[in-house]
Design a protein around this motif. Structure first.
Motif, PDB file in Angstrom:
ATOM      1  N   LEU A   2      -1.494  13.021 -17.383  1.00  0.00           N
ATOM      2  CA  LEU A   2      -0.438  13.076 -15.937  1.00  0.00           C
ATOM      3  C   LEU A   2      -0.432  11.713 -15.557  1.00  0.00           C
ATOM      4  CD1 LEU A   2      -2.322  16.070 -14.243  1.00  0.00           C
ATOM      5  CD2 LEU A   2      -0.129  16.206 -15.377  1.00  0.00           C
ATOM      6  N   LYS A   3       0.978  11.174 -15.467  1.00  0.00           N
ATOM      7  CA  LYS A   3       1.267   9.875 -14.961  1.00  0.00           C
ATOM      8  C   LYS A   3       1.896  10.011 -13.674  1.00  0.00           C
ATOM      9  CE  LYS A   3       3.943   6.930 -16.806  1.00  0.00           C
ATOM     10  NZ  LYS A   3       4.510   5.958 -17.815  1.00  0.00           N
ATOM     11  N   LEU A   4       1.226   9.354 -12.495  1.00  0.00           N
ATOM     12  CA  LEU A   4       1.716   9.167 -11.238  1.00  0.00           C
ATOM     13  C   LEU A   4       2.239   7.806 -10.778  1.00  0.00           C
ATOM     14  CD1 LEU A   4      -0.913  11.381 -10.984  1.00  0.00           C
ATOM     15  CD2 LEU A   4       0.866  12.081  -9.291  1.00  0.00           C
ATOM     16  N   THR A   5       3.262   7.626 -10.513  1.00  0.00           N
ATOM     17  CA  THR A   5       4.006   6.307 -10.190  1.00  0.00           C
ATOM     18  C   THR A   5       4.242   6.121  -8.745  1.00  0.00           C
ATOM     19  OG1 THR A   5       4.823   6.099 -12.408  1.00  0.00           O
ATOM     20  CG2 THR A   5       5.873   4.766 -10.752  1.00  0.00           C
ATOM     21  N   VAL A   6       3.808   5.328  -8.014  1.00  0.00           N
ATOM     22  CA  VAL A   6       3.898   5.045  -6.655  1.00  0.00           C
ATOM     23  C   VAL A   6       4.815   3.996  -6.218  1.00  0.00           C
ATOM     24  CG1 VAL A   6       2.560   4.625  -4.374  1.00  0.00           C
ATOM     25  CG2 VAL A   6       1.355   5.550  -6.350  1.00  0.00           C
ATOM     26  N   SER A   7       5.541   4.192  -5.423  1.00  0.00           N
ATOM     27  CA  SER A   7       7.005   3.476  -4.894  1.00  0.00           C
ATOM     28  C   SER A   7       7.024   3.333  -3.379  1.00  0.00           C
ATOM     29  CB  SER A   7       7.990   3.606  -5.483  1.00  0.00           C
ATOM     30  OG  SER A   7       8.585   4.842  -5.289  1.00  0.00           O
ATOM     31  N   ARG A   8       7.491   2.499  -2.615  1.00  0.00           N
ATOM     32  CA  ARG A   8       7.604   2.509  -1.277  1.00  0.00           C
ATOM     33  C   ARG A   8       8.966   1.769  -0.986  1.00  0.00           C
ATOM     34  NH1 ARG A   8       3.950   0.506   3.207  1.00  0.00           N
ATOM     35  NH2 ARG A   8       4.382  -1.734   2.216  1.00  0.00           N
ATOM     36  N   ASN A   9      10.046   2.267  -0.503  1.00  0.00           N
ATOM     37  CA  ASN A   9      11.255   1.690  -0.207  1.00  0.00           C
ATOM     38  C   ASN A   9      12.023   1.446  -1.518  1.00  0.00           C
ATOM     39  OD1 ASN A   9      11.010   1.935   2.602  1.00  0.00           O
ATOM     40  ND2 ASN A   9       9.716   0.040   2.541  1.00  0.00           N
ATOM     41  N   GLY A  10      11.905   2.117  -2.467  1.00  0.00           N
ATOM     42  CA  GLY A  10      12.363   1.996  -3.828  1.00  0.00           C
ATOM     43  C   GLY A  10      11.709   0.896  -4.433  1.00  0.00           C
ATOM     44  N   ARG A  11      10.674   0.246  -4.227  1.00  0.00           N
ATOM     45  CA  ARG A  11       9.943  -0.744  -5.056  1.00  0.00           C
ATOM     46  C   ARG A  11       8.689  -0.194  -5.512  1.00  0.00           C
ATOM     47  NH1 ARG A  11      11.263  -6.210  -1.337  1.00  0.00           N
ATOM     48  NH2 ARG A  11      13.514  -6.115  -1.549  1.00  0.00           N
ATOM     49  N   PRO A  12       8.300  -0.551  -6.678  1.00  0.00           N
ATOM     50  CA  PRO A  12       7.106  -0.105  -7.307  1.00  0.00           C
ATOM     51  C   PRO A  12       5.701  -0.892  -6.407  1.00  0.00           C
ATOM     52  CG  PRO A  12       8.500  -0.680  -9.081  1.00  0.00           C
ATOM     53  CD  PRO A  12       9.238  -1.288  -7.846  1.00  0.00           C
ATOM     54  N   VAL A  13       4.806   0.056  -6.314  1.00  0.00           N
ATOM     55  CA  VAL A  13       3.706  -0.609  -5.255  1.00  0.00           C
ATOM     56  C   VAL A  13       2.741  -1.079  -6.521  1.00  0.00           C
ATOM     57  CG1 VAL A  13       1.861  -0.129  -3.807  1.00  0.00           C
ATOM     58  CG2 VAL A  13       3.943   1.021  -3.334  1.00  0.00           C
ATOM     59  N   THR A  14       2.681  -2.465  -6.350  1.00  0.00           N
ATOM     60  CA  THR A  14       1.692  -2.973  -7.506  1.00  0.00           C
ATOM     61  C   THR A  14       0.410  -3.586  -6.858  1.00  0.00           C
ATOM     62  OG1 THR A  14       2.895  -4.926  -7.303  1.00  0.00           O
ATOM     63  CG2 THR A  14       3.618  -3.607  -9.003  1.00  0.00           C
ATOM     64  N   ASP A  15       0.087  -3.176  -5.703  1.00  0.00           N
ATOM     65  CA  ASP A  15      -1.211  -3.743  -4.941  1.00  0.00           C
ATOM     66  C   ASP A  15      -1.937  -2.581  -4.299  1.00  0.00           C
ATOM     67  OD1 ASP A  15       0.746  -3.442  -3.059  1.00  0.00           O
ATOM     68  OD2 ASP A  15       0.184  -5.158  -1.799  1.00  0.00           O
ATOM     69  N   LEU A  16      -2.098  -1.419  -5.080  1.00  0.00           N
ATOM     70  CA  LEU A  16      -2.838  -0.529  -4.510  1.00  0.00           C
ATOM     71  C   LEU A  16      -4.194  -0.992  -4.483  1.00  0.00           C
ATOM     72  CD1 LEU A  16      -1.778   2.612  -7.149  1.00  0.00           C
ATOM     73  CD2 LEU A  16      -1.123   2.199  -4.647  1.00  0.00           C
ATOM     74  N   GLN A  17      -4.910  -0.416  -3.576  1.00  0.00           N
ATOM     75  CA  GLN A  17      -6.377  -0.764  -3.206  1.00  0.00           C
ATOM     76  C   GLN A  17      -7.546   0.110  -3.947  1.00  0.00           C
ATOM     77  OE1 GLN A  17      -5.476  -0.868   0.870  1.00  0.00           O
ATOM     78  NE2 GLN A  17      -6.479  -3.154   0.853  1.00  0.00           N
ATOM     79  N   PRO A  18      -8.652   0.033  -4.513  1.00  0.00           N
ATOM     80  CA  PRO A  18      -9.533   0.853  -4.732  1.00  0.00           C
ATOM     81  C   PRO A  18      -9.984   1.810  -3.761  1.00  0.00           C
ATOM     82  CG  PRO A  18     -10.152  -1.478  -5.478  1.00  0.00           C
ATOM     83  CD  PRO A  18      -9.053  -1.748  -4.401  1.00  0.00           C
ATOM     84  N   TYR A  19     -10.055   2.968  -4.003  1.00  0.00           N
ATOM     85  CA  TYR A  19     -10.382   3.973  -3.294  1.00  0.00           C
ATOM     86  C   TYR A  19     -11.733   4.802  -3.839  1.00  0.00           C
ATOM     87  CZ  TYR A  19     -10.713   8.353  -0.311  1.00  0.00           C
ATOM     88  OH  TYR A  19     -10.922   9.425   0.479  1.00  0.00           O
ATOM     89  N   LEU A  20     -13.156   4.544  -3.226  1.00  0.00           N
ATOM     90  CA  LEU A  20     -14.064   5.237  -3.843  1.00  0.00           C
ATOM     91  C   LEU A  20     -14.162   4.729  -5.299  1.00  0.00           C
ATOM     92  CD1 LEU A  20     -13.542   8.898  -2.515  1.00  0.00           C
ATOM     93  CD2 LEU A  20     -14.992   7.062  -1.949  1.00  0.00           C
ATOM     94  N   GLY A  21     -13.961   3.427  -5.559  1.00  0.00           N
ATOM     95  CA  GLY A  21     -13.889   2.847  -6.958  1.00  0.00           C
ATOM     96  C   GLY A  21     -12.786   3.114  -7.852  1.00  0.00           C
ATOM     97  N   ALA A  22     -11.787   3.829  -7.352  1.00  0.00           N
ATOM     98  CA  ALA A  22     -10.781   3.787  -8.370  1.00  0.00           C
ATOM     99  C   ALA A  22      -9.273   3.639  -7.574  1.00  0.00           C
ATOM    100  CB  ALA A  22     -10.873   5.375  -9.062  1.00  0.00           C
ATOM    101  N   TYR A  23      -8.239   3.589  -8.348  1.00  0.00           N
ATOM    102  CA  TYR A  23      -7.123   3.382  -7.729  1.00  0.00           C
ATOM    103  C   TYR A  23      -6.376   4.668  -7.371  1.00  0.00           C
ATOM    104  CZ  TYR A  23      -7.194  -1.636  -8.864  1.00  0.00           C
ATOM    105  OH  TYR A  23      -7.588  -3.010  -8.961  1.00  0.00           O
ATOM    106  N   GLY A  24      -6.851   5.646  -7.996  1.00  0.00           N
ATOM    107  CA  GLY A  24      -6.370   7.120  -7.526  1.00  0.00           C
ATOM    108  C   GLY A  24      -7.494   8.110  -7.838  1.00  0.00           C
ATOM    109  N   HIS A  25      -7.466   9.336  -7.085  1.00  0.00           N
ATOM    110  CA  HIS A  25      -8.107  10.627  -7.424  1.00  0.00           C
ATOM    111  C   HIS A  25      -7.326  11.579  -7.165  1.00  0.00           C
ATOM    112  CE1 HIS A  25     -12.267   8.678  -6.900  1.00  0.00           C
ATOM    113  NE2 HIS A  25     -11.579   7.779  -6.380  1.00  0.00           N
TER     114      HIS A  25
END
Length: 308
Positions: free
Chosen positions: A210-233
């Protein structure tokens, strides 16, 4: 919680029936509200062997359906609450002697992860309560709507050799009940100004990406922050009995825009996926409906979550 999919043993879940109002006594509890989704079909896929995909043989055992497992029991002290009121949810994990557990193994920066979801899978929250010295866990929360909820405690006891467990218990909120329909399968979801795309799908009894891709205002978000030691849960709940699947990202060093997971569905059926990700100091939740064995559809969902 494990990297990949963690699922416990399967047991029957309690069904909740509502009238025009959900009449239960007053108490205490948690949860969050998703915005009301559009009306869609909520039936599950029929498995190749027949049935609705929830009964009979499962390719992989499902978790979160038992209140007791492996010598441990989820003791929910506040099984009833009043919808719309701030309350304190209290519970304990008890061992086979009845004593409250006070030693846990920290996983993903927490001793215990608490998931609360409504039976219709419209409301969801990933919470982190506080443990007192006597082993009682508590957290202040507000249930947004009346109806039935399921509480999941995901933890690993501190006892040597203990395995990760997910125990579940029913929670009820009183007040005027308004049924909501779960959104239909979609490949995109909007939350707090972010767009999240989903590719891949769940497969019964087989690993799938399963691949999830995050964007905002049409632009890819490339500076996700670690949350509970990972970039996503990612948490997946099966429609109907709310079987619980918890997955974590595959190994990656990139902070977005893509977050990849490997998961195995315990059976055919309809599932609701909830992705937590952190950006600019705030945790956001995006939700998707998928059917095991089918690729994601291409229609957008309504807003699925709010910042934590």
């Amino acid at each position: 919680m494990h990297t990949g999919l963690k699922i416990g043993a399967f047991a029957a879940a309690l069904a909740v029936t509502f009238g025009t109002a959900y009449g239960v006594g007053q108490g205490v509890a948690p949860v969050v509200e998703d915005r009301p989704p559009a009306s869609h079909d909520t039936h599950t896929e029929v498995s190749p062997e027949g049935g609705d995909g929830h009964g009979g043989h499962e390719a992989t055992p499902a978790g979160g359906l038992q209140i007791s497992e492996g010598g441990y029991t989820l003791d929910l002290r506040t099984p009833r609450v009043t919808a719309g009121k701030q309350s304190e949810l209290r519970f304990a994990i008890r061992d086979d002697s009845g004593r409250a557990v006070t030693a846990y193994r920290r996983e993903h920066e927490k001793e215990l992860h608490l998931i609360v979801a409504s039976r219709d899978l419209v409301t969801y929250r990933h919470l982190h309560p506080t443990r007192a010295a006597d082993g009682t866990w508590s957290i202040s929360v507000e249930l947004p709507r009346a109806g039935g909820y399921r509480v999941f405690a995901d933890f690993t006891p501190g006892k040597k050799g203990a395995e990760n467990l997910t125990l579940g218990a029913d929670l009820a909120a009183s007040g005027p009940y308004e049924p909501k329909d779960m959104p239909s399968p979609a490949s995109t979801a909007s939350t707090d100004g972010y767009e999240v795309g989903l590719s891949g799908g769940l497969r019964p009894g087989k690993e799938g990406e399963l691949k999830l891709t995050v964007s905002r205002n049409g632009r890819p978000v490339t500076d996700l922050q670690p949350y509970l030691g990972a970039y996503g849960h990612l948490v997946a709940l099966r429609s109907g009995d709310l079987a619980y699947l918890h997955v974590h990202p595959n190994s990656t060093t990139k902070p977005g825009p893509d977050i990849s997971f490997t998961a195995t569905a315990p059976s055919s059926g309809t599932y609701r996926l909830f992705l937590d990700f952190k950006h600019e100091g705030t945790v956001h939740t995006a939700a998707f409906t998928v059917r095991a064995g089918q690729a994601s559809a291409a229609e957008p969902t309504h807003d699925a979550g709010h910042g934590h």
